[in-house]
Design an enzyme around this catalytic site. Structure first.
Site, PDB file in Angstrom:
ATOM      1  N   SER A 151      19.571  38.845 -20.706  1.00 36.82           N
ATOM      2  CA  SER A 151      18.331  39.037 -19.961  1.00 36.82           C
ATOM      3  C   SER A 151      17.158  38.457 -20.741  1.00 36.82           C
ATOM      4  CB  SER A 151      18.085  40.533 -19.716  1.00 36.82           C
ATOM      5  OG  SER A 151      16.779  40.754 -19.212  1.00 36.82           O
ATOM      6  N   TYR A 164      16.905  48.828 -22.793  1.00 34.64           N
ATOM      7  CA  TYR A 164      17.551  47.654 -22.200  1.00 34.64           C
ATOM      8  C   TYR A 164      17.353  46.427 -23.084  1.00 34.64           C
ATOM      9  CZ  TYR A 164      18.853  44.277 -18.567  1.00 34.64           C
ATOM     10  OH  TYR A 164      19.457  43.263 -17.845  1.00 34.64           O
ATOM     11  N   LYS A 168      20.326  44.135 -24.837  1.00 36.65           N
ATOM     12  CA  LYS A 168      20.485  42.720 -24.530  1.00 36.65           C
ATOM     13  C   LYS A 168      20.194  41.844 -25.753  1.00 36.65           C
ATOM     14  CE  LYS A 168      21.841  43.061 -20.277  1.00 36.65           C
ATOM     15  NZ  LYS A 168      23.229  42.675 -19.904  1.00 36.65           N
TER      16      LYS A 168
END
Length: 246
Positions: A151, A164, A168
């Site tokens: 991402s 998150y 990632k």
């Protein structure tokens, strides 16, 4: 754009019931691959984008070959079973697309232990479990390709997305380091960012349709084996700093 010929190859797609996983499973099947799709359940999904059975049926409706294998890839033993069953039913494993993910939204000060661990389990640990199981298979075959879905939030940060971003960012480093480790076995490892596209996970903020993930992904598959290994490729740079037109 050069199209990949995946005839005779077997691809395994995690998170294959909907969104990016479903889109790319269909795309690889159209280019000749037998596609094994997995998600936790065969006929249910936490989102509205489809089911595992639905993905397999959509592939077969277009004349492709699909195998749906429900699995809990956050369980190491079930990840092994998934890979073993893939090889048992499809004969080999050429492409692994680690796509399954969750998108937690909470400031760190208010995040529960459960949500933090779920984020790491799905976005990072499951990649490790499935990849670890797939590596010996690919090594015996003389090579394979592993694509890990990353991402932009690994390098571009947002409030309440710290967990998150951490997962990632770790995934990018995992991919680069693993590429070096398995290079001599002919196994290519790429970390690929599909961009912020419209799926259950990103709705309603995303602007691009999920179909826009196909060109850059198919371009990667069309390159000679090992040509991209160790790279972190971001879709928003496709055709500018890498890929078609460069």
């Amino acid at each position: 754009m050069t199209s990949p010929d995946l005839t005779g190859q077997v691809a395994l797609v995690t998170g294959g019931s909907r969104g990016i996983g479903r889109q790319l499973a269909l795309a690889m099947a159209r280019h000749g691959a037998t596609v094994v799709v997995t998600a936790r359940s065969l006929d249910s999904s936490p989102g509205s984008g489809g089911t595992l059975r639905g993905t397999a049926e959509a592939i077969e409706a277009e004349g492709g070959t699909a195998i749906a294998i429900p699995a809990t890839i956050t369980d190491p033993a079930d990840a092994v079973r998934l890979v073993d069953e893939t090889v048992e039913r499809a004969g080999r494993l050429d492409v692994l697309l680690n796509n399954a993910g969750v998108f937690p939204h909470a400031p760190i000060a208010g995040m529960s232990d459960e949500d933090w661990h779920d984020n790491l389990n799905v976005n990072l640990n499951a990649v490790f479990y499935v990849t670890r199981a797939a590596l010996p298979v690919m090594a015996r075959q003389g090579g394979g390709r592993i694509y890990n879905v990353s991402s932009d939030l690994a390098i571009r940060f947002a409030v309440a997305r710290v967990a998150y971003s951490a997962a990632k960012g770790a995934l990018d480093v995992f991919s680069q380091a693993l590429a070096l480790e398995v290079r001599e076995q002919g196994i290519e490892v790429v970390s690929w960012t599909p961009g912020h596209v419209l799926t259950d996970m990103s709705w309603p903020r995303a602007k691009e349709s999920v179909e826009t993930v196909e060109p850059s992904f198919l371009w990667m598959l069309a390159q000679p084996p090992m040509a991209l290994t160790g790279l972190v490729l971001r879709k928003n740079e496709f055709g500018i700093t890498w890929g078609e037109g460069v």
